[in-house]
Design an enzyme around this catalytic site. Structure first.
Site, PDB file in Angstrom:
ATOM      1  N   THR A  80      -3.841  10.882 -10.117  1.00  0.00           N
ATOM      2  CA  THR A  80      -3.000  10.585 -11.280  1.00  0.00           C
ATOM      3  C   THR A  80      -3.802  10.656 -12.568  1.00  0.00           C
ATOM      4  OG1 THR A  80      -1.426   9.237 -10.031  1.00  0.00           O
ATOM      5  CG2 THR A  80      -1.606   8.799 -12.389  1.00  0.00           C
ATOM      6  N   SER A 206      -7.697  14.729  -5.019  1.00  0.00           N
ATOM      7  CA  SER A 206      -7.781  13.301  -4.733  1.00  0.00           C
ATOM      8  C   SER A 206      -8.496  13.050  -3.420  1.00  0.00           C
ATOM      9  CB  SER A 206      -6.371  12.697  -4.680  1.00  0.00           C
ATOM     10  OG  SER A 206      -6.413  11.334  -4.306  1.00  0.00           O
ATOM     11  N   THR A 244     -19.097   3.267 -15.977  1.00  0.00           N
ATOM     12  CA  THR A 244     -20.050   3.406 -14.879  1.00  0.00           C
ATOM     13  C   THR A 244     -19.356   3.976 -13.650  1.00  0.00           C
ATOM     14  OG1 THR A 244     -21.332   1.536 -15.708  1.00  0.00           O
ATOM     15  CG2 THR A 244     -21.678   2.163 -13.403  1.00  0.00           C
ATOM     16  N   CYS A 336      13.880   3.413  -4.839  1.00  0.00           N
ATOM     17  CA  CYS A 336      14.696   2.215  -4.990  1.00  0.00           C
ATOM     18  C   CYS A 336      14.242   1.462  -6.233  1.00  0.00           C
ATOM     19  CB  CYS A 336      14.562   1.329  -3.757  1.00  0.00           C
ATOM     20  SG  CYS A 336      15.683  -0.073  -3.726  1.00  0.00           S
TER      21      CYS A 336
END
Length: 399
Positions: A80, A206, A244, A336
């Protein structure tokens, strides 16, 4: 009370959501936590050892996508953030809003920052897709403008599995003079990707999708492409991601990337065979309709929609809960919100009706998936659907 006629099994089929961290990556992280715990920005011996760990992982991740220069890998806290850095990192170069293009089936990690830019005055074109969820390259040619600065199209769609014609889309964009980004989170480690021949400028990946730890990802930035950082501070990661570095999980990511590359040639065809076996096992189930492109598809990905879905008694979420009771983990496309089920925006964009878009399900396979798992899942899914649709028929006949 739901029960199956054969013994209870635990089968995880949600590898697109996350993968279990492999033992080799865990062992590396444990070693780093106890031995190379220094700050990689420090100049002393402890810092140097930690920095070497980070750079080794950078080489390993670069190798997974055949990036010639490891410095083109910028570590982030996940896919993301990598997506946001690609979109906003380009946009922040411009004082005056420009034009960008995405597809209408992007992950929210792309769709949401683009909506933010839109509120700031940017012009956005969202490319439509066909019933399989595929972008037509001719539509991209038409959509490009003189002030188009960025095109972003997802490599492999996480909900329906469709793999886009990324090379063709990237070449069209490159010829126009704009930058091209792809969210390849679902594709990296499952499909062979070579950024030396694939004309992309930016590519997101990812760790936890390839059996590495959660909390770390990367953005590939082609040499010569300039971005503005989202996080400012100490100037780590070539100034593009200050803070870091999380050395242990970066190390785990590196190990997972190296092993994914080593296993790719064997694992991809194995997954394709299992994927096609599951589609075949469920081909005779009434009202269970495959979604996405069945040919140009992620190797581990199986998806359907329920033709009888109504969003109340029968939906993708209902099926997920019932399969969970049977010991099988799958996922649904519809979301939902505040107790109300919302149709999948991906299925809506592909032209499905609202009820159909409430009935999407996804089964994604991984390293531990066996043919026995596939066959048992098909049996369980058929029994669950038979029970649910029988209940639905009884309810509808009584009203």
């Amino acid at each position: 009370m739901f029960s199956l006629s054969i013994g209870y099994m635990q089968i995880y089929l949600d590898y697109s959501a996350t993968t279990p961290t492999r033992p080799e990556a865990i062992a590396k992280m444990q070693a780093v936590l106890t031995q190379e715990w220094g700050n990689p920005s420090s100049l002393h011996e402890w810092g140097k050892r930690a920095a070497m760990v980070v750079e080794q992982a950078r080489v390993q991740v670069a190798g997974l996508i055949n990036a010639a220069n490891p410095e083109s890998i910028i570590f982030t806290n996940g896919g993301t953030e990598a997506d946001n850095l690609a979109i906003m990192g380009v946009a922040r170069w411009y004082n005056v809003p420009q034009h960008l293009i995405i597809s209408c089936v992007e992950h929210s990690a792309i769709a949401e920052p683009v909506r933010l830019l839109e509120r700031w005055g940017w012009e956005v074109t969202r490319l439509s897709v066909d019933k399989n969820g595929t972008v037509n390259p001719l539509d991209l040619k038409v959509a490009l403008r003189h002030n188009t600065v960025l095109v972003s199209v997802i490599y492999g769609q996480s909900e329906v599995g469709t793999v886009q014609p990324i090379e063709e889309l990237a070449k069209i964009t490159q010829a126009h003079g704009a930058l091209f980004h792809t969210d390849a989170v679902q594709a990296v480690g499952r499909l062979a990707i070579n950024v030396q021949s694939l004309p992309v400028d930016l590519l997101s990946l990812s760790s936890h999708k390839i059996y590495g730890p959660q909390g770390v990802g990367a953005l590939y930035v082609r040499p010569g492409v300039d971005l503005q950082p989202l996080v400012s501070g100490g100037g780590q990661e070539r100034g593009l991601r200050s803070g870091t570095q999380a050395v242990p999980i970066i190390a785990g990511f590196g190990v997972a990337a190296e092993l994914a590359l080593a296993e790719l040639a064997d694992e991809t065809p194995r997954l394709i065979k299992l994927r096609d076996r599951l589609f075949a096992n469920l081909a005779d189930v009434p009202g269970l309709i495959p979604t996405g492109d069945l040919v140009n598809r992620l190797p581990h990905h199986v998806s359907f929609y329920l033709a009888q879905a109504d969003g109340e008694k029968l939906s993708g979420k209902t099926l997920v809960r019932q399969m969970n009771l049977a010991g099988i983990g799958i996922s649904a496309g519809a979301a939902c919100h505040s107790g109300k089920l919302s149709p999948s925006p991906i299925l809506l964009a592909m032209g499905y009706g609202e009820k159909a878009a409430l009935g999407g399900i996804r089964l994604t396979l991984g390293r531990d998936t066996t043919a026995a798992d596939i066959d048992w899942t098909a049996i369980a899914l058929k029994q669950v659907l038979q029970r649910l649709t029988s209940i639905e028929l009884v309810i509808s006949h009584s009203t």
